[in-house]
Design a protein around this motif. Structure first.
Motif: not given
Length: 417
Positions: A259, A86, A254, A361, A89
């Motif tokens: 997220l 990740p 994550l 995303s 983020t």
């Protein structure tokens, strides 16, 4: 073997295969939209999912007559059990928990602008007594948040990680339902034990110390039972080539869906269950949203060299690949991350001119040679164009899809320098 036994075996294998693939979610119409409108480069990526390990979530937002939003997620190859690194983020949930913790400390007269002095309390830790990029020369949660969202500053993240403490950071996220999230590392070379130790911190009101937080040690248990190995070789911290995959088993984690939901919970707090919300006051939330959408050239403190930190530096969707300055009618509220060949971004995109809003995303892995830590990743050749193109396709799609009610987006208009 009898026919009946063969049939039973086939059914069993089919069941096991279904269970193995049930975690992956794909809306076929979305995949086909990207295929039919994509360039040869995008089609190449989409045709090689095992190589590029991409995941995409397009979130359709619809408003009722009272401007209340509802959300519908559409997926391409989204699987919360497929690991990706990740990277930065994790700075989003770290900042959110820091604001939540500070909110509980307001009884001491603190706010996001209060001076925050960090001590060195254990091996590999460093102290922070001043911040020359701040208007008053002092470090603060406010200035750390600015740095995190304007240019994805690693030290700013480290300081909020230390303020939270490893167990409180993860414990609060788990309480909100993010059970698979794991944030256990600063972005500086440290051992696992050193990352469990966080620094003593003092807060100032003008020049007076009003609160001292002692150093802390996390005894939290994390589930490392699932091994995560990536690539065919890697360079270690001593720049030696190791002919074995890189081990991410004990790294941060994550999932993309989490997220995305964290971003939604900040942008639209009322749209998630009360126990999933982050307890942040309106002024702090407005401050956060401003700097999630502000560009480096619009920041006075900190002041940035815009030849290095250009306006689309942290805006993967639509603009990063050609360093384009976003037009005035577009604002992107987001947090990207990039490391080890992985590129990730979760964004809320607003077009004020056409009154269009959507969330996007995505993650992609770009590492053709399979060697990690060699700094030979195809970010510019493949990664950034991937984000730019799916952003363009889905923004155009969203502008033209039928809506019963056009949104009032005034809540997301901020005054920038």
């Amino acid at each position: 073997m009898s026919i009946s036994k063969n049939v039973t075996l086939i059914m069993l294998l089919t069941c096991l295969l279904s269970r193995a693939t049930a975690q992956e979610k794909t809306d076929e119409w979305l995949l086909q939209l990207l295929r039919t409108q994509g360039s040869p480069l995008l089609q190449h990526v989409l045709n090689h999912p095992d190589s590029f390990q991409y995941q995409i979530i397009y979130t359709e937002i619809n408003r009722d007559k009272n401007n209340k939003p509802s959300f519908k997620n559409h997926y391409v190859r989204v699987d919360r059990n497929r690991y990706y690194n990740p990277a930065s983020t994790v700075k989003l949930p770290t900042a959110l928990i820091a604001l939540e913790k500070l909110n509980a400390l307001r009884k001491h007269g603190l706010d996001i602008f209060s001076g925050m002095l960090t001590d060195s309390s254990f091996s590999a830790q460093t102290a922070v007594r001043k911040d020359t990029s701040a208007a008053d020369g002092l470090p603060s949660i406010a200035n750390y948040i600015k740095k995190i969202f304007l240019v994805s500053d690693n030290d700013a993240y480290n300081r909020l990680y230390e303020f939270n403490g490893q167990d409180e950071l993860n414990g609060r996220l788990h309480q909100k339902g993010y059970k698979d999230v794991r944030i256990v590392r600063r972005f500086v070379t440290m051992t696992e034990e050193e990352n469990r130790h966080t620094n003593a911190i003092s807060f100032l009101n003008k020049s007076d110390t009003v609160l001292r937080l002692p150093p802390h040690y996390s005894r939290m248990d994390f589930d490392y039972s699932k091994r995560v190995l990536v690539g065919k070789a890697h360079y270690n911290r001593y720049d030696s080539l190791i002919n074995a995959p890189f081990d991410f088993t004990r790294h941060n984690n994550l999932p993309l869906e989490d997220l995305r939901l964290m971003l939604q919970s900040v942008l639209f707090p009322a749209s998630v269950a009360s126990d999933q919300r982050f307890t942040i006051g309106k002024e702090d939330r407005d401050f956060l949203l401003q700097y999630m959408s502000e560009y480096p050239s619009e920041s006075e403190h900190p002041k940035y060299d815009t030849s290095e930190f250009f306006d689309s530096y942290c805006k993967f969707f639509l603009y990063k690949s050609n360093r384009q300055k976003p037009p005035a009618n577009i604002r992107i509220f987001n947090k990207p991350g990039w490391s080890y060949g992985y590129l990730t971004d979760a964004a809320y995109i607003v077009d004020f001119a056409t009154r269009t809003e959507l969330m996007l995303s995505a993650v992609i892995y770009t590492n053709r040679d399979g060697v990690l830590n060699d700094d030979k990743y195809e970010y510019k050749e493949i990664g950034y164009p991937f984000f730019k193109e799916i952003g363009e396709i889905l923004l155009n799609y969203d502008r033209n899809r039928a809506r019963k009610t056009k949104p009032n987006l005034d809540e997301f208009r901020f005054v920038y320098r």
